[in-house]
Design a protein around this motif. Structure first.
Motif, PDB file in Angstrom:
ATOM      1  N   LEU A 411       0.835  -1.208   0.000  1.00 45.73           N
ATOM      2  CA  LEU A 411       0.000   0.000   0.000  1.00 45.73           C
ATOM      3  C   LEU A 411       0.863   1.249   0.000  1.00 45.73           C
ATOM      4  N   VAL A 412       2.029   1.191   0.670  1.00 45.82           N
ATOM      5  CA  VAL A 412       2.924   2.346   0.768  1.00 45.82           C
ATOM      6  C   VAL A 412       4.308   1.955   0.276  1.00 45.82           C
ATOM      7  N   GLY A 413       4.890   2.785  -0.575  1.00 47.57           N
ATOM      8  CA  GLY A 413       6.227   2.531  -1.087  1.00 47.57           C
ATOM      9  C   GLY A 413       6.495   3.368  -2.322  1.00 47.57           C
ATOM     10  N   PRO A 414       7.704   3.297  -2.872  1.00 43.11           N
ATOM     11  CA  PRO A 414       8.021   4.038  -4.099  1.00 43.11           C
ATOM     12  C   PRO A 414       7.189   3.533  -5.269  1.00 43.11           C
ATOM     13  N   ARG A 415       6.853   4.408  -6.184  1.00 41.59           N
ATOM     14  CA  ARG A 415       6.101   3.993  -7.355  1.00 41.59           C
ATOM     15  C   ARG A 415       6.989   3.159  -8.279  1.00 41.59           C
ATOM     16  N   PRO A 416       6.448   2.063  -8.844  1.00 34.53           N
ATOM     17  CA  PRO A 416       7.240   1.246  -9.766  1.00 34.53           C
ATOM     18  C   PRO A 416       7.382   1.928 -11.125  1.00 34.53           C
ATOM     19  N   GLU A 417       8.548   1.785 -11.741  1.00 32.71           N
ATOM     20  CA  GLU A 417       8.780   2.413 -13.037  1.00 32.71           C
ATOM     21  C   GLU A 417       8.943   1.358 -14.122  1.00 32.71           C
ATOM     22  N   MET A 418       8.979   1.839 -15.363  1.00 32.95           N
ATOM     23  CA  MET A 418       9.068   0.948 -16.521  1.00 32.95           C
ATOM     24  C   MET A 418      10.525   0.595 -16.829  1.00 32.95           C
ATOM     25  N   HIS A 419      10.701  -0.503 -17.581  1.00 35.31           N
ATOM     26  CA  HIS A 419      12.038  -1.019 -17.853  1.00 35.31           C
ATOM     27  C   HIS A 419      12.923  -0.004 -18.566  1.00 35.31           C
ATOM     28  N   PHE A 420      12.364   0.722 -19.548  1.00 37.78           N
ATOM     29  CA  PHE A 420      13.207   1.619 -20.339  1.00 37.78           C
ATOM     30  C   PHE A 420      13.740   2.776 -19.500  1.00 37.78           C
ATOM     31  N   ILE A 421      13.098   3.060 -18.353  1.00 33.52           N
ATOM     32  CA  ILE A 421      13.608   4.078 -17.432  1.00 33.52           C
ATOM     33  C   ILE A 421      14.616   3.464 -16.465  1.00 33.52           C
ATOM     34  N   VAL A 422      14.285   2.281 -15.934  1.00 36.39           N
ATOM     35  CA  VAL A 422      15.138   1.628 -14.936  1.00 36.39           C
ATOM     36  C   VAL A 422      16.513   1.282 -15.510  1.00 36.39           C
ATOM     37  N   LYS A 423      16.575   0.955 -16.790  1.00 36.25           N
ATOM     38  CA  LYS A 423      17.860   0.548 -17.370  1.00 36.25           C
ATOM     39  C   LYS A 423      18.862   1.705 -17.405  1.00 36.25           C
ATOM     40  N   HIS A 424      18.375   2.942 -17.201  1.00 42.83           N
ATOM     41  CA  HIS A 424      19.259   4.111 -17.151  1.00 42.83           C
ATOM     42  C   HIS A 424      19.522   4.562 -15.715  1.00 42.83           C
ATOM     43  N   TYR A 425      19.080   3.787 -14.745  1.00 39.96           N
ATOM     44  CA  TYR A 425      19.300   4.130 -13.336  1.00 39.96           C
ATOM     45  C   TYR A 425      20.798   4.200 -13.011  1.00 39.96           C
ATOM     46  N   ASN A 426      21.160   5.133 -12.149  1.00 37.85           N
ATOM     47  CA  ASN A 426      22.504   5.135 -11.574  1.00 37.85           C
ATOM     48  C   ASN A 426      22.423   4.466 -10.189  1.00 37.85           C
ATOM     49  N   PRO A 427      23.548   4.230  -9.508  1.00 34.04           N
ATOM     50  CA  PRO A 427      23.495   3.532  -8.214  1.00 34.04           C
ATOM     51  C   PRO A 427      22.550   4.172  -7.201  1.00 34.04           C
ATOM     52  N   ARG A 428      22.436   5.491  -7.268  1.00 34.30           N
ATOM     53  CA  ARG A 428      21.533   6.173  -6.324  1.00 34.30           C
ATOM     54  C   ARG A 428      20.078   5.844  -6.624  1.00 34.30           C
ATOM     55  N   HIS A 429      19.719   5.770  -7.889  1.00 37.03           N
ATOM     56  CA  HIS A 429      18.357   5.423  -8.272  1.00 37.03           C
ATOM     57  C   HIS A 429      18.026   3.972  -7.892  1.00 37.03           C
ATOM     58  N   TRP A 430      19.020   3.096  -7.987  1.00 38.08           N
ATOM     59  CA  TRP A 430      18.769   1.680  -7.706  1.00 38.08           C
ATOM     60  C   TRP A 430      18.344   1.439  -6.264  1.00 38.08           C
ATOM     61  N   GLN A 431      18.616   2.404  -5.386  1.00 39.29           N
ATOM     62  CA  GLN A 431      18.190   2.249  -3.992  1.00 39.29           C
ATOM     63  C   GLN A 431      16.666   2.180  -3.876  1.00 39.29           C
ATOM     64  N   ARG A 432      15.954   2.728  -4.860  1.00 36.52           N
ATOM     65  CA  ARG A 432      14.488   2.667  -4.850  1.00 36.52           C
ATOM     66  C   ARG A 432      13.981   1.236  -4.901  1.00 36.52           C
ATOM     67  N   LEU A 433      14.784   0.347  -5.487  1.00 38.97           N
ATOM     68  CA  LEU A 433      14.347  -1.028  -5.695  1.00 38.97           C
ATOM     69  C   LEU A 433      14.656  -1.925  -4.504  1.00 38.97           C
ATOM     70  N   LYS A 434      15.109  -1.347  -3.399  1.00 34.02           N
ATOM     71  CA  LYS A 434      15.411  -2.151  -2.218  1.00 34.02           C
ATOM     72  C   LYS A 434      14.159  -2.495  -1.420  1.00 34.02           C
ATOM     73  N   VAL A 435      13.056  -1.808  -1.714  1.00 30.58           N
ATOM     74  CA  VAL A 435      11.808  -2.060  -0.989  1.00 30.58           C
ATOM     75  C   VAL A 435      10.690  -2.336  -1.984  1.00 30.58           C
ATOM     76  N   MET A 436       9.584  -2.837  -1.472  1.00 30.30           N
ATOM     77  CA  MET A 436       8.419  -3.133  -2.309  1.00 30.30           C
ATOM     78  C   MET A 436       7.807  -1.835  -2.833  1.00 30.30           C
ATOM     79  N   PRO A 437       7.494  -1.766  -4.129  1.00 30.96           N
ATOM     80  CA  PRO A 437       6.814  -0.571  -4.650  1.00 30.96           C
ATOM     81  C   PRO A 437       5.422  -0.443  -4.046  1.00 30.96           C
TER      82      PRO A 437
END
Length: 487
Positions: A411-437
């Motif tokens: 119910l609460v968490g970061p919004r999930p993004e699409m693959h074409f955006i995630v593939k350009h993530y830098n290490p700081r952005h990847w921290q979003r994926l440590k928890v459930m969206p």
């Protein structure tokens, strides 16, 4: 040497200059506000306790126990004192406010749960009969009353500041990520009494731009002016403090700015050169004038994750059953409005990079690109007529209750993004994926929700670092109270 944490950055208050008169007046104002805030909380809890008993008497539920007015007021006062002491112990009267003031609501919910849990337990062992219905009603009225009262105190402080009371004008040096966080933290924490009037940056291309605070609305902003910081610039803007928001600034440059500030009696504060992942804890200790940072990994939150999953499943199941008639009506309206299916399915990236299918009510034309960028304009031609209303009310997100039941989302968490955006993530952005969206979160509540998620990840990083069960409840409460009002 000391430090104060303001929404993430740590501002070290090394005072190099004089300018103590303004700072002294601000400190006196802070002391007065601290006293008023405690008295207001005491009155609010007492009023809520009396209201709980009055409601109990009117409804005539339970054993219909009756108490004298004197006993009710005395009990309410004793309870209110205990409540304020627990709030104080929990840090409720610190000067800095949190991002979107979520942690203030979280703190109220946590202290209420602790206090009323104790009070409810006492009713089983107290020698005189006590109504558990009164305790239950007080558990509802007290947090609601406190949230409203603290909003009034917040507005009162803002009003006093607008008249010049307890306010110290400051310049923020650095228009980058840290500089904006410092600006937003100062603006969101009126009890601190520091008013950032402008942001100085040596990059001439940024001159004339505006920096906005992180908040529910883009209300407060400050202009970016061209540096360098000089004594003439400090005098021109009438400030008595310069806050350096560039952690990587060299010691030599720091002392140059300090010397310029000293020439006109201004003080200097700066953000230490410390930047770590969202799952790293940082503590600061002042050892006889030496600021030492202690680093460590945040412990696993297994109990919290388990409790959150149980709550998510139960709440999503209840909401699914209650809103099922709305699903049917919306599906019919979508079919009548435009050709195509009522539901929209799209692959998103979840926790640890795992893909899953996200469900929504279709709000765009059926021939629109399935993996295009998120519309940022309500007049986007891809959006249907009913789709504009669905997006404005967030009802297009209802089918994601299925994702919550399946365990793809929370119910609460970061919004999930699409693959074409995630593939350009830098290490700081990847921290979003440590928890459930999640369905809702800090970014969704903020004014920055009108812009791209990956360009405003400070909200998600703040949540990941500070997340707990009561913060989740606070975000859900803010979603209902603020987001549904269109804030």
């Amino acid at each position: 040497m000391g430090s104060a944490q303001l929404n993430g950055p740590v501002v070290s208050d090394h005072v190099f200059g004089t300018g103590k008169e303004i700072a002294g007046a601000r400190e006196q104002f802070e002391l007065a506000v601290s006293v008023v805030e405690r008295i207001a909380d005491l009155a609010a809890v007492m009023a809520a306790s009396v209201l709980a008993y009055s409601t109990y008497s009117i409804l005539e539920v339970g054993k219909r126990l009756h108490y004298s007015n004197g006993l009710v007021l005395t009990a309410g006062f004793v309870f209110a004192v205990a409540f304020v002491v627990m709030l104080d112990h929990d840090g409720a009267y610190e000067r800095a406010n949190s991002l979107l003031r979520i942690r203030e609501t979280e703190r109220i919910l946590r202290v209420c749960t602790q206090t009323f849990g104790i009070a409810f337990s006492v009713t089983f062992f107290f020698p005189h009969p006590l109504s558990r219905w009164v305790v239950l009603l007080a558990g509802i009225f007290v947090p609601l009353t406190l949230v409203m009262e603290k909003q009034l105190v917040f507005l009162m402080i803002r009003q006093l500041h607008s008249r010049g009371y307890g306010l110290q004008n400051v310049l923020v040096y650095g228009a980058g990520f840290t500089g904006r966080r410092v600006f937003s933290a100062l603006v969101s924490s009126p009890k601190v009494g520091l008013n950032p009037v402008a942001i100085v940056d040596d990059n001439q291309k940024l001159a004339g731009q505006k920096i906005f605070q992180y908040g529910y609305k883009r209300e407060r902003s400050a202009p970016v002016i061209t540096g360098p910081i000089t004594s003439d610039l400090i005098r021109q803007w009438g400030v008595s403090l310069v806050v350096i928001g560039i952690p990587s600034l060299s010691g030599e440059r720091l002392h140059e700015i300090a010397n310029e500030a000293f020439r006109c009696g201004a003080n200097v504060a700066f953000v230490p050169q410390l930047s770590f992942d969202a799952d790293t804890s940082t503590e600061y200790v002042d050892l006889d004038g030496v600021l030492i940072a202690s680093l460590g990994q945040l412990p696993p939150k297994r109990v919290y994750e388990t409790a959150k999953r149980i709550f998510d499943f139960g709440a999503a199941l209840v909401l699914f059953v209650l809103t099922l008639p709305i699903w049917i009506i919306l599906a019919l309206l979508i079919h009548l409005d435009s050709r195509g299916p009522a539901f929209f399915q799209q692959e998103r990236v979840g926790r640890e990079g795992r893909p899953f299918n996200l469900y929504k009510f279709r709000s765009m034309r059926a021939d629109a690109s399935k993996y295009g960028l998120h519309p940022t304009d309500v007049d986007d031609p891809r959006i249907t007529r009913i789709g504009r209303w669905l997006r404005r009310t967030s009802l297009d997100e209802l089918p994601q209750l299925i994702n919550v039941l399946k365990g793809d989302m929370s119910l609460v968490g970061p919004r999930p993004e699409m693959h074409f955006i995630v593939k350009h993530y830098n290490p700081r952005h990847w921290q979003r994926l440590k928890v459930m969206p999640g369905l809702t979160g800090l970014w969704q509540l903020s004014a920055d929700r009108a812009f791209l998620i990956h360009e405003n990840i400070q909200y998600d990083l703040y949540y990941i670092r500070n997340r707990n069960f009561f913060m989740d409840l606070a975000i859900l409460l803010h979603t209902v109270v603020f987001a549904m009002k269109g804030v």
